[in-house]
Design a protein around this motif. Structure first.
Motif, short mmCIF file in Angstrom:
data_model
loop_
_atom_site.label_atom_id
_atom_site.label_comp_id
_atom_site.label_asym_id
_atom_site.label_seq_id
_atom_site.Cartn_x
_atom_site.Cartn_y
_atom_site.Cartn_z
N TYR A 30 0.82 -1.21 0.00
CA TYR A 30 0.00 0.00 0.00
C TYR A 30 0.85 1.26 0.00
CZ TYR A 30 -3.87 -3.12 0.98
OH TYR A 30 -4.81 -4.11 0.90
N ALA A 31 2.03 1.20 0.63
CA ALA A 31 2.93 2.35 0.63
C ALA A 31 3.44 2.65 -0.78
CB ALA A 31 4.10 2.10 1.58
N ALA A 32 3.53 1.62 -1.61
CA ALA A 32 3.96 1.80 -3.00
C ALA A 32 2.79 2.19 -3.90
CB ALA A 32 4.62 0.54 -3.52
N HIS A 33 1.63 2.46 -3.27
CA HIS A 33 0.42 2.87 -3.98
C HIS A 33 -0.06 1.83 -4.98
CE1 HIS A 33 0.78 6.72 -2.05
NE2 HIS A 33 2.01 6.84 -2.50
N LEU A 34 0.13 0.55 -4.62
CA LEU A 34 -0.43 -0.51 -5.44
C LEU A 34 -1.92 -0.62 -5.15
CD1 LEU A 34 2.28 -3.28 -5.02
CD2 LEU A 34 1.87 -1.86 -7.02
N PRO A 35 -2.71 -0.96 -6.14
CA PRO A 35 -4.16 -1.11 -5.90
C PRO A 35 -4.45 -2.25 -4.92
CG PRO A 35 -3.67 -1.09 -8.25
CD PRO A 35 -2.37 -1.14 -7.54
N PHE A 36 -5.59 -2.14 -4.27
CA PHE A 36 -6.02 -3.16 -3.30
C PHE A 36 -6.05 -4.54 -3.94
CE2 PHE A 36 -9.58 -5.73 -1.77
CZ PHE A 36 -9.17 -5.95 -0.46
N VAL A 37 -6.53 -4.61 -5.18
CA VAL A 37 -6.65 -5.89 -5.87
C VAL A 37 -5.29 -6.54 -6.05
CG1 VAL A 37 -7.36 -6.96 -8.04
CG2 VAL A 37 -8.74 -5.15 -7.05
N VAL A 38 -4.28 -5.76 -6.37
CA VAL A 38 -2.93 -6.31 -6.57
C VAL A 38 -2.38 -6.84 -5.26
CG1 VAL A 38 -0.56 -5.71 -7.20
CG2 VAL A 38 -2.47 -4.84 -8.56
N VAL A 39 -2.57 -6.09 -4.18
CA VAL A 39 -2.04 -6.52 -2.88
C VAL A 39 -2.79 -7.75 -2.38
CG1 VAL A 39 -1.65 -5.83 -0.48
CG2 VAL A 39 -1.26 -4.19 -2.32
#
Length: 82
Positions: A30-39
């Motif tokens: 999330y700190a890398a601003h990845l979307p929720f779906v990716v995480v």
């Protein structure tokens, strides 16, 4: 004899790498601003890969198809063991 031992070591090393990737994804996803779906689904894919490599490291002489069948048993066992 050495080939199956080296396959076990490689599978265990791959499991450790996948575990490390999962920890990094959880900590910095999330700190890398990845979307929720990716995480969320990335973690699920990494969990599946970890189970596969751990099964491969414990039973190195088993074929990939049989490992996949064994993997199909893992999620219900984990889910209902709580």
């Amino acid at each position: 004899m050495k080939t199956w031992k080296s396959q076990r070591v490689r599978a265990a090393a791959a499991a450790l790498v996948v575990i490390g990737c999962g920890l990094v994804l959880r900590k910095f996803g999330y700190a890398a601003h990845l979307p929720f779906v990716v995480v969320k689904f990335g973690g699920s894919c990494l969990w599946g890969a970890m189970v596969y490599f751990l099964l491969a490291s414990f039973s190195s002489r088993t074929k990939a198809f049989n490992l996949a069948i064994g993997m199909a048993d893992a999620p219900p066992i984990v889910r209902y063991s709580d």
